[in-house]
Motif scaffolding. Structure first.
Motif, PDB file in Angstrom:
ATOM      1  N   THR A   4       0.822  -1.220   0.000  1.00 34.26           N
ATOM      2  CA  THR A   4       0.000   0.000   0.000  1.00 34.26           C
ATOM      3  C   THR A   4       0.855   1.269   0.000  1.00 34.26           C
ATOM      4  O   THR A   4       0.322   2.369   0.054  1.00 34.26           O
ATOM      5  CB  THR A   4      -0.927   0.042   1.229  1.00 34.26           C
ATOM      6  N   ASP A  15       3.430   5.434   3.187  1.00 28.92           N
ATOM      7  CA  ASP A  15       1.986   5.523   2.985  1.00 28.92           C
ATOM      8  C   ASP A  15       1.595   6.966   2.694  1.00 28.92           C
ATOM      9  O   ASP A  15       2.239   7.899   3.182  1.00 28.92           O
ATOM     10  CB  ASP A  15       1.251   5.080   4.259  1.00 28.92           C
ATOM     11  N   ASN A  19      -6.834  10.387   1.631  1.00 30.52           N
ATOM     12  CA  ASN A  19      -7.960   9.450   1.573  1.00 30.52           C
ATOM     13  C   ASN A  19      -7.591   8.185   0.802  1.00 30.52           C
ATOM     14  O   ASN A  19      -6.673   8.198  -0.013  1.00 30.52           O
ATOM     15  CB  ASN A  19      -9.154  10.111   0.877  1.00 30.52           C
ATOM     16  N   GLU A  20      -8.377   7.131   1.071  1.00 31.26           N
ATOM     17  CA  GLU A  20      -8.148   5.866   0.380  1.00 31.26           C
ATOM     18  C   GLU A  20      -8.459   6.021  -1.115  1.00 31.26           C
ATOM     19  O   GLU A  20      -9.468   6.625  -1.496  1.00 31.26           O
ATOM     20  CB  GLU A  20      -9.058   4.800   1.008  1.00 31.26           C
ATOM     21  N   VAL A  22      -9.035   3.864  -4.598  1.00 27.16           N
ATOM     22  CA  VAL A  22      -9.341   2.492  -5.031  1.00 27.16           C
ATOM     23  C   VAL A  22      -9.241   2.424  -6.553  1.00 27.16           C
ATOM     24  O   VAL A  22      -9.836   3.238  -7.258  1.00 27.16           O
ATOM     25  CB  VAL A  22     -10.775   2.086  -4.594  1.00 27.16           C
ATOM     26  N   THR A  32     -11.288  -5.141  -7.298  1.00 26.65           N
ATOM     27  CA  THR A  32     -10.356  -4.072  -6.920  1.00 26.65           C
ATOM     28  C   THR A  32      -8.946  -4.509  -7.276  1.00 26.65           C
ATOM     29  O   THR A  32      -8.498  -5.575  -6.850  1.00 26.65           O
ATOM     30  CB  THR A  32     -10.454  -3.801  -5.408  1.00 26.65           C
ATOM     31  N   SER A  35      -5.861  -0.850  -3.477  1.00 27.64           N
ATOM     32  CA  SER A  35      -6.461   0.201  -2.666  1.00 27.64           C
ATOM     33  C   SER A  35      -5.376   0.686  -1.702  1.00 27.64           C
ATOM     34  O   SER A  35      -4.726  -0.130  -1.049  1.00 27.64           O
ATOM     35  CB  SER A  35      -7.649  -0.419  -1.930  1.00 27.64           C
ATOM     36  N   PHE A  36      -5.159   1.993  -1.666  1.00 33.35           N
ATOM     37  CA  PHE A  36      -4.063   2.520  -0.834  1.00 33.35           C
ATOM     38  C   PHE A  36      -4.350   3.979  -0.505  1.00 33.35           C
ATOM     39  O   PHE A  36      -5.139   4.631  -1.196  1.00 33.35           O
ATOM     40  CB  PHE A  36      -2.723   2.399  -1.586  1.00 33.35           C
ATOM     41  N   PRO A  37      -3.717   4.529   0.535  1.00 35.39           N
ATOM     42  CA  PRO A  37      -3.963   5.938   0.858  1.00 35.39           C
ATOM     43  C   PRO A  37      -3.225   6.880  -0.093  1.00 35.39           C
ATOM     44  O   PRO A  37      -2.035   6.700  -0.357  1.00 35.39           O
ATOM     45  CB  PRO A  37      -3.446   6.077   2.295  1.00 35.39           C
ATOM     46  N   SER A 177      -4.364   8.896 -11.051  1.00 40.66           N
ATOM     47  CA  SER A 177      -4.810   7.984  -9.980  1.00 40.66           C
ATOM     48  C   SER A 177      -5.490   6.739 -10.548  1.00 40.66           C
ATOM     49  O   SER A 177      -5.752   5.797  -9.823  1.00 40.66           O
ATOM     50  CB  SER A 177      -5.788   8.711  -9.049  1.00 40.66           C
TER      51      SER A 177
END
Ligand code: NAD
Length: 481
Positions: A4, A15, A19-20, A22, A32, A35-37, A177
């Motif tokens: 992540t 990290d 926000n997360e 996806v 998925t 998923s990562f911050p 993103s």
């Protein structure tokens, strides 16, 4: 590094503090991919501070030091070609063979700019004063922000990063993103190949915060952006206020003109490759087919036949055409089919979801005709597999319609008449011109960029022009004592 940790700041994988984020598989959106911050603006600022710190030493490194790093990175990209291609297809959706081609191209780009570290030169200029020697030298800009879209998610970051690093800049990369993992892999490879800590950082996060820091922070000495015309215009305006060199490559509405003496099969092949290859998600995609009325029926039939024979499916199955990248782009594609019909265009083929696969952002290859140049379908970038056919009465009308859009990225003409294609080259408003070739595709040693709303036109990408963008030029007058 954990799975992540997508932020690479000052040589550390970390990290995000945001926000997360996806990422879904566009061929199967319930799945998925990761998923990562996301990063925050403050993390982008830290990356820029690290770049500022590292830029002096990296800028002072010798050409062969930078060359070694970039050649090593190219070898690593090739050694991991299959794994990288799979990552690319899972996030972006394109057919796996196209992803393999794109990864191979990234290695080629790294080698091209590796060789540039030794061959790029200034000029020796004749002096009017016998006592004075006049010449120019080039030096790196310093810290550069590189902002990229999702459609060529390894090739575009690579051609910016490789050119910027080769010419001695420290880099902060912000990829889309939608396609962060392939960017992360590229940065891992460059770090392993020896790019020093801080000289290359990666921040993945929203354009409105992370992107904003990368264009407004006072440490930024240059910005290179590829993406939509709206975002690019905002970035160039912001950069201009601070006098920062900026390169923006943006949208397109690329025409292919077919004249009566054209090889009809070749013209139809090119139109279909240009419109539907990569699901129309290329800035140089063919979106308008301007056909002379004498051959309109034959060309239209040949294009529709070919469009209907294309296979559509998940990129991992290597179809002719994969899905749209996202729910948003999927919606846009169908919206433009409706707009075209409401405006009076005739749907010749496509326009719906294929029966198979059952889920995913798929649309059939779509061809519409009876299109007038004033319609939205002929003016606005769809960025999807929707081709508009516009009939023209003669060569002058073809040129007038081809130029009758805000964009000017790429254009092609099919003809055997040398006088005609030469006139086309003179009169067409496009930065990339193909004679008897598809509007999409480019070679890395050729300058790449557009005119009008497609590009800032300050300096093009790739080739010698990229090196020019990423360096200052100093004019030196040396008189020996
Ligand atoms: P986009 O403009 O939405 O995003 C591109 C990048 O800009 C992303 O990384 C995004 O996060 C970032 N961004 C968004 N807002 C920002 C802001 N305010 N400040 C700083 N950064 C910000 O484009 P997209 O949807 O990712 O890509 C599709 C578009 O890219 C199409 O219009 C296509 O024509 C264009 N494109 C152009 C070329 C070219 O060379 N001319 C090549 C490929 C794609």
């Amino acid at each position: 590094m954990t799975d992540t940790q997508y932020q690479y700041i000052d040589g550390e994988w970390t990290d995000g503090d945001g926000n997360e984020l996806v990422v879904r598989n566009p061929a199967s959106p319930d799945e998925t991919v990761v998923s990562f911050p996301a990063a925050t603006g403050a993390q982008a600022t830290r990356a820029l501070a690290a770049a500022d710190e590292a830029s002096g030493a990296w800028g002072a490194s010798t050409p062969d030091e930078r060359e070694t790093v970039l050649y090593d990175a190219a070898d690593r990209v090739e050694a991991n070609l299959d794994r990288l291609a799979e990552t690319l297809t899972l996030e972006e959706g394109k057919p796996i063979s196209s992803s393999r081609g794109e990864v191979a191209r990234a290695a080629e780009i790294l080698r091209f700019f590796a060789s540039y570290t030794r061959t790029a030169t200034g000029d020796t200029v004749p002096s009017t004063d016998p006592e004075t020697f006049t010449y120019t030298v080039r030096e790196p800009l310093g810290v550069v922000s590189l902002i990229t879209p999702w459609n060529f998610p390894i090739a575009t970051p690579t051609w910016k990063v490789a050119a910027a690093l080769a010419s001695g800049n420290a880099v902060v990369l912000k990829p889309s993103s939608e396609t962060p993992t392939i960017a992360k892999r590229l940065v891992e490879i460059l770090a392993a190949a020896g790019v020093p800590d801080g000289a290359l950082s990666l921040v993945v996060g929203p354009g409105s915060t992370v992107g904003d820091e990368l264009i407004t922070d006072e440490r930024v000495d240059g910005i290179s952006f590829t993406g939509s015309t709206g975002t690019g215009t905002h970035i160039s305006t912001t950069a201009a206020e601070r006098g920062v060199p900026v390169q923006t490559e943006m949208g397109g509405k690329n025409p292919q003109v077919v004249l009566p003496d054209a090889d009809i099969d070749a013209a139809a092949d090119a139109a279909v490759a240009g419109a539907f290859g990569l699901t129309g998600q290329a800035c140089t995609a063919t979106s308008r087919l301007l056909v002379h009325e004498a051959v309109a029926d034959r060309v239209t039939e040949a294009v529709v036949d070919r469009a209907e024979s294309l296979s559509v499916g998940p990129g991992m199955a290597d179809p002719d055409m994969g899905p749209a990248v996202s729910a948003d782009q999927d919606e846009t594609n169908f919206e433009y089919v409706s707009i075209a019909r409401e405006e009076g265009a005739t749907l010749l083929t496509g326009g719906g979801r294929p029966a198979e696969p059952e889920s995913g952002y798929f649309i059939e290859p779509t061809v519409v005709t009876d299109v007038e140049s004033s319609m939205r379908i002929a003016q606005e970038e769809v960025f999807g597999p929707v081709l508009s056919i516009i009939e023209v009465a003669d060569f002058d009308e073809a040129i007038r319609v081809a130029n009758d859009v805000a964009f000017g990225l790429s254009a092609s003409v099919f003809t055997a008449d040398m006088a005609r294609w030469r006139e086309f080259v003179d009169r067409i408003e496009a930065g990339v011109i193909k004679v008897n070739g598809t509007t999409s595709g480019s070679q890395i040693q050729m300058p790449f960029g557009g005119m009008k709303a497609s590009s800032s036109e300050t300096a093009k990408e790739l080739g010698q022009r990229a090196y020019e963008f990423y360096t200052h030029e100093k004019s030196v007058y040396r008189t020996d004592p």
